[in-house]
Enzyme design. Structure first.
Site, mmCIF file in Angstrom:
data_model
loop_
_atom_site.group_PDB
_atom_site.id
_atom_site.type_symbol
_atom_site.label_atom_id
_atom_site.label_comp_id
_atom_site.label_asym_id
_atom_site.label_seq_id
_atom_site.Cartn_x
_atom_site.Cartn_y
_atom_site.Cartn_z
ATOM 1 N N GLU A 41 0.717 -0.637 0.229
ATOM 2 C CA GLU A 41 0.000 0.343 0.267
ATOM 3 C C GLU A 41 0.902 1.238 0.139
ATOM 4 O OE1 GLU A 41 -3.793 1.765 -0.521
ATOM 5 O OE2 GLU A 41 -3.228 -0.850 -0.594
ATOM 6 N N GLU A 61 -0.290 9.697 -6.411
ATOM 7 C CA GLU A 61 0.572 9.167 -6.072
ATOM 8 C C GLU A 61 0.897 8.277 -7.680
ATOM 9 O OE1 GLU A 61 -1.219 8.132 -1.963
ATOM 10 O OE2 GLU A 61 -1.340 6.564 -3.033
ATOM 11 N N ASP A 117 -7.238 3.328 2.556
ATOM 12 C CA ASP A 117 -7.070 1.680 3.543
ATOM 13 C C ASP A 117 -8.000 1.570 3.450
ATOM 14 O OD1 ASP A 117 -4.204 2.330 4.023
ATOM 15 O OD2 ASP A 117 -5.216 4.292 5.643
#
Length: 494
Positions: A290, A321, A475
Site C-alpha cells: 500500500e 501517487e 486503506d
C-alpha cells in the site's frame, strides 16, 4: 400535469435534435433515457440503480484468505479541523507552497494551503520534535478533536478484522492507547507493544470550506507527524520474522512513505534491508504493498525500479501517487503537474499499463511478481490485472467502491439520497490512439476492457455528499478489494 407533458415534449425535441446531428447517440444516454427517473416519486435514480446492481455483482471468491499478516506502520490519529487548529496556533492564511518535509508552523501552513486549494490528500514529516509536541497538545485540546486508530497497516488490519473468518496479525509500534482501540480479533505480537504511542495529526477540511483566499474544491485531509518508529520502519524485521509462526495466506505491507523524511542515507540502507526481508516471503505468499503520499522522486524511483515494486504481487494507490510514480519514472503523462479535477480514465489506464509492463509481469518472461494494481480516486476506481493471475476482480473493484461510499458517509449501507454519481459516463481506454470508446452502464456498473494481456475493471464511486471522515478511505478500499480477490496458483517453470 401540463408541466410534465411540456417537459417530455422538450426532452423529445432535444433527443431528436441530438440524434439528427449525431446518429450514434451514446449508448449509455439511451440506457439512461430508458431507465425510470425520479420525476415521479418512487422511481429509482442512477445512484439507486448502481447500489442495487452492486448487491448482485459483489460475490465472495471461490477461494478465500484465512490468515492475513499486516505491517508495519501503526499510530494514533488525532483528527481536527485543519483551519480551526491553524487559527488556534495564531497562524494567518496566505499563499500555499509544497514542502517535502516540514520544519516550522509556517511550513505547515503553506503545505496545508497548497493541498487544500487542490482538494488533495498529503502526508509529511515534521522535523522539530518540540514544536510538533506543542502542536500535538494544541490539537488534542482543540474542541471536537477525536482519536482514532491510525497508520495504513493498522487501518487495513481493522477493516480486515470486520470479517470473522479472517485471522489478522498486526506488527507495528503499538502503544497502550492504540492497543486499547484495536479490534479484539487482531493478534499483536508482544514484540510490537511499546510504552508510548506514536501520534499523527490529521487536519481535515470540508468541500467548499474557505480560509483567506483559499477554498477547498472537495473534502480531504493533510497529515503530518514526528514519528521516528514508523519513519525508520523499525518493526519490519520483526514483522517478517513473525510470518514463520503465523503462516499467512496474504501479506500486506505499508509504511514505506514514512521513511522519505528520514534522509537519503537512511532510506537507501533501509530499503535494501526491506527488499531482503520481503524477498524471504515473496515465494510463499502474495504480498500487497500500500503506497502513500511521497515527494522525493529519487526515493520513489528506488521503490519502483530498483528495489521494492518488482518483488510485490499487488499495489494500492490513489491518483496523486499514480501521477507522481509516472513523473518519477518519466512514464506516460509525466508532463502533467496535476490532474486538474477528476483524472482522465484514458491517462490513468496508460500509466497503469506502463507500470505493469515496465515493472510488473505483463511479459511472461519477466522475473517481476507484480500482477495487480488497485487504483482509487474520488469518482471511480480501476483494478488492472495481468491475465491469468487473479480472479473475481469485478466483485473486488465494486466492493472497494461500495465501501468508499459507506465509510465516507459513516453508514452501514448506502443511502442513495446521501451520495452522488460523479464518474464520467463516457471515457476511453487510452488517451492516445488506438483507443476504445467505453461507457458506464448503471445496471452493470463495472466496465471492463483489455490492453494486451492486461485487463482493466472500472467501478464508479457513489460520492458521499457530506463526508463525515476521509482518513483511512484508501486503506479500507484496498482491504475490501483484497478480501474479494482470489489469486490463481501458477504452475512452476520447467
Amino acid at each position: 400535469m401540463w408541466r410534465k407533458a411540456a417537459g417530455a415534449a422538450l426532452l423529445a425535441l432535444a433527443v431528436g435534435y441530438f440524434y439528427h446531428t449525431n446518429p450514434e447517440l451514446p449508448e449509455q444516454v439511451l440506457q439512461y433515457l430508458s431507465l425510470p427517473h425520479p420525476s415521479t416519486q418512487g422511481d429509482p435514480t442512477f445512484e439507486q440503480v448502481i447500489s442495487t446492481a452492486w448487491e448482485t455483482l459483489i460475490t465472495a471468491p471461490a477461494s478465500q484468505w484465512g490468515r492475513v499478516a499486516v505491517g508495519v506502520n501503526a499510530c494514533v490519529d488525532v483528527v481536527v479541523s485543519g483551519i480551526g487548529l491553524l487559527q488556534a496556533l495564531a497562524v494567518d492564511p496566505g499563499l500555499g507552497r509544497d514542502h517535502e518535509v516540514l520544519h516550522s508552523k509556517e511550513d505547515l501552513k503553506e503545505a496545508f494551503i497548497h493541498y487544500m486549494e487542490r482538494g488533495s490528500a498529503a502526508e509529511r514529516f515534521f522535523t522539530d520534535k518540540e514544536v510538533f509536541q506543542r502542536i500535538a497538545r494544541a490539537a488534542a485540546e482543540y474542541p471536537g478533536a477525536q482519536l482514532y486508530v491510525g497508520g495504513n497497516a493498522a487501518l487495513i488490519g481493522q477493516k480486515l478484522a470486520t470479517y470473522p473468518q479472517l485471522m489478522v496479525l498486526l506488527c507495528g509500534p503499538v502503544g497502550p492507547k492504540l492497543h486499547e482501540m484495536l479490534d479484539e480479533q487482531i493478534v499483536v505480537p508482544p514484540e510490537s507493544l511499546q510504552e508510548t504511542d506514536e501520534y499523527h495529526l490529521i487536519l481535515e477540511y470540508k468541500a467548499g470550506e474557505q480560509w483567506g483566499a483559499t477554498r477547498a474544491p472537495q473534502a480531504n485531509r493533510f497529515i503530518f507527524s514526528h514519528d521516528v518508529s514508523n519513519g525508520e520502519m523499525r518493526a519490519l524485521e520483526m514483522f517478517v520474522a513473525s510470518l514463520d509462526e503465523f503462516q499467512p495466506d496474504l501479506v500486506v505491507l505499508s509504511g514505506l512513505h514514512m521513511m522519505e523524511g528520514q534522509g537519503r542515507q537512511m532510506w537507501e540502507q533501509r530499503l535494501k534491508e526491506a527488499v531482503a526481508a520481503i524477498s524471504d516471503v515473496r515465494n510463499a505468499v502474495p504480498v500487497h504493498l500500500e503506497l502513500a503520499s511521497m515527494t522525493d522522486k529519487d526515493y520513489m524511483n528506488s521503490i519502483m525500479q530498483e528495489q521494492v515494486m518488482p518483488i510485490v504481487t499487488s499495489i494500492g494507490l490513489n491518483e496523486q501517487e499514480l501521477l507522481f510514480l509516472s513523473q518519477a519514472g518519466t512514464g506516460p503523462h509525466a508532463e502533467l503537474a496535476s490532474w486538474g479535477g477528476i483524472p482522465d480514465v484514458g491517462r490513468v489506464s496508460d500509466i497503469l499499463l506502463w507500470v505493469l509492463e515496465q515493472h510488473g509481469r505483463s511479459d511472461p518472461e519477466s522475473e517481476a511478481d507484480l500482477t495487480r494494481i488497485h487504483f482509487h480516486t474520488l469518482a471511480y476506481h480501476v483494478l488492472a490485472t495481468v491475465d491469468g493471475h487473479w480472479a473475481n476482480q469485478v466483485a473486488a473493484v465494486a466492493a472497494g467502491a461500495r465501501v468508499a461510499s459507506i465509510q465516507a458517509c459513516g453508514l452501514q449501507s448506502i443511502d442513495a439520497s446521501k451520495v452522488v454519481l460523479r464518474a464520467p459516463l463516457e471515457f476511453h481506454s487510452s488517451h492516445g490512439e488506438p483507443r476504445e470508446k467505453l461507457s458506464l452502464n448503471p445496471t452493470e456498473p463495472v466496465t471492463v476492457w483489455h490492453r494486451g494481456n492486461v485487463t482493466f475493471h472500472l467501478a464508479p464511486v457513489l460520492v458521499c455528499k457530506q463526508p463525515l471522515r476521509t482518513v483511512g478511505l484508501g486503506d479500507a478500499i484496498s482491504a475490501e478489494g483484497l478480501v474479494y480477490s482470489e489469486i490463481r496458483p501458477q504452475l512452476p517453470f520447467l
